[in-house]
Design an enzyme around this catalytic site. Structure first.
Site, PDB file in Angstrom:
ATOM      1  N   TRP A 127       0.584  64.019   0.279  1.00 13.07           N
ATOM      2  CA  TRP A 127      -0.171  62.788   0.538  1.00 13.07           C
ATOM      3  C   TRP A 127      -1.599  63.050   0.052  1.00 13.07           C
ATOM      4  O   TRP A 127      -2.238  64.004   0.513  1.00 13.07           O
ATOM      5  CB  TRP A 127      -0.154  62.513   2.042  1.00 13.07           C
ATOM      6  N   ASP A 208       1.767  68.140   9.976  1.00 17.14           N
ATOM      7  CA  ASP A 208       1.405  66.730   9.906  1.00 17.14           C
ATOM      8  C   ASP A 208       2.646  65.908  10.251  1.00 17.14           C
ATOM      9  O   ASP A 208       3.627  65.900   9.514  1.00 17.14           O
ATOM     10  CB  ASP A 208       0.908  66.405   8.483  1.00 17.14           C
ATOM     11  N   ALA A 210       3.629  62.403  10.736  1.00 17.42           N
ATOM     12  CA  ALA A 210       3.216  60.996  10.598  1.00 17.42           C
ATOM     13  C   ALA A 210       4.396  60.027  10.623  1.00 17.42           C
ATOM     14  O   ALA A 210       4.187  58.815  10.640  1.00 17.42           O
ATOM     15  CB  ALA A 210       2.424  60.814   9.307  1.00 17.42           C
ATOM     16  N   LYS A 243       3.083  54.478  11.888  1.00 17.34           N
ATOM     17  CA  LYS A 243       4.332  53.986  11.280  1.00 17.34           C
ATOM     18  C   LYS A 243       5.402  53.723  12.337  1.00 17.34           C
ATOM     19  O   LYS A 243       6.004  52.660  12.354  1.00 17.34           O
ATOM     20  CB  LYS A 243       4.877  55.005  10.265  1.00 17.34           C
TER      21      LYS A 243
END
Ligand code: PLP
Length: 394
Positions: A127, A208, A210, A243
């Site tokens: 990302w 991470d 997410a 999300k």
């Protein structure tokens, strides 16, 4: 004064979003921006979120400051969701972040303070925002290979070779699940192997997280983060609720630090609080409170999980449909990887010229590196999309 400034480059995704919005063609397809889309091409507010918001609105009595660590009950609910009591609570400290990005910002700064100029190894590709986040915290960015452009799967041999060569002063950033941008993910056995390496070298992991629940379900998606958290003495986790709760603009996230003991955890917590105080002082609470209300209420939690399951299954179905349509038309299995990937994205591995051609000729938008958001695939036009993709690469 401003004449001393040079124009900064904006993340390409915002340029693409603006181009898409300005494109007058009907039937344009947006596979670019990384937000979930429903069958009507909208990014809806989840019904559990709507209900939680109503409760908050009805019960709210004050807007006073919450404190530097933010909404503690939200953090506790997220630790429970992600780690499910696998780690001794006395070793864990959390602060809210403004979204997953805010959580990463705080944790990167903790790293920068603990190891000024230290090396952080990030997957190639990743990302894009990981890079400025690390650099802004004074870290030195390095990469580990991740993706095999031919098989469009994880290049695990190349990845583990670099990981095995790390040392105890290094940090490694791992995507907990649903890798962005590739969609290719580690198997449980590969997570085990990565963790074995981290235990041997002492390299410090930052996970991470997410997209928990967007890949194969909450439990399956949490395999890697739980394996890391239960196997090494210290690690950090950046959680985003953008999300999986559809709370993008509310900026709900948690920075989680797991230390070797409670005293060390207190020191890390003081650093995290100091970083928040000196940057944004307090984090936004609305999204955090929404998540807390949902996760603490049996019925709302069940409703949220059902909605999340529906979103995940829709993305899986779209993957299978597109892969099938391409296979039938091309008589080749070259794009079967789309159905094997998981999460919201797949990296198609197309040259940039093809990506540009699709945009200009067919109004099909994807990121320059050929990352697609599978939730943006129009279910009733999968055949047309397959035709256009195949025509563009011929
Ligand atoms: C890999 C990854 N990490 C973190 C984030 C942060 O998301 P947010 O700050 O919107 O919660 C994103 C968002 O796209 C992401 O893809």
């Amino acid at each position: 004064m401003f004449e001393t400034l040079k124009k900064a480059t904006l993340d390409k995704i915002f340029v693409l979003m603006a181009e898409y919005a300005a494109d007058p063609r009907t039937g344009k397809i947006d596979l670019g921006v990384g937000v979930y889309k429903d069958p009507g091409n909208n990014t809806p507010i989840m019904s559990a979120v709507k209900k939680a918001e109503q409760r908050i609105l009805d019960g709210a009595r004050t807007k006073t400051y919450k404190g530097v660590v933010g909404n503690k009950e939200f953090s506790a609910a997220i630790v429970d969701l992600a780690l499910a009591n696998t780690v001794e609570a006395s070793r864990i400290r959390c602060v809210n972040g403004a979204g997953g990005t805010g959580a990463l910002m705080i944790l990167m700064h903790v790293l920068g303070r603990a190891r000024p100029g230290g090396r952080i190894f990030i997957s190639d590709p990743t990302w894009p925002n990981h890079i400025p986040l690390a650099e802004n915290a004074g870290l030195e960015v390095h990469y580990y290979p991740y993706f095999d452009p031919r098989s469009r799967a994880v290049d695990f041999d190349a990845m583990i070779k670099v990981i095995d060569g790390l040392n105890s002063n290094d940090t490694i950033l791992l995507h907990g699940c649903c890798h962005n941008p590739t969609g290719a993910n580690l198997t449980p056995a590969q997570w085990d192997r990565v963790v074995e390496s981290l235990r041997r070298t002492g390299a410090f992991p930052l996970v991470d997280l997410a997209y928990l629940g967007f890949g194969d379900g909450i439990e399956a998606d949490a395999y890697g983060v739980r394996k890391v958290a239960t196997s090494v003495p210290e690690c950090m986790i950046a959680f985003s609720a953008s999300k999986n709760f559809g709370l993008y603009r509310e900026r709900a996230g948690v920075a989680i630090a797991i230390a070797r003991d409670s005293e060390t955890a207190d020191v890390v917590s003081s650093q995290m609080q100091n970083i928040i105080r000196g940057t944004i002082s307090q984090t936004p609470d609305h999204g955090a409170e929404v998540v807390r209300v949902i996760l603490e209420d049996k019925d709302l939690r069940a409703e949220w999980e059902a909605e999340l399951t529906e979103m995940r299954e829709r993305m899986k179905r779209l993957r299978v449909k597109l892969a099938d349509a391409i296979r039938q038309r091309s008589n080749s299995k070259d794009f079967d990887f789309i159905a094997q990937h998981s999460g919201m994205f797949s990296l198609l591995g197309l040259p940039e010229a093809v990506v540009t051609k699709l945009k200009l000729d067919d109004a099909i938008y994807m990121i320059n590196d050929s990352r697609i958001n599978v939730a943006g695939i129009p279910e009733d036009r999968v055949g047309e999309l397959a035709d256009k993709l195949l025509a563009a690469i011929r």
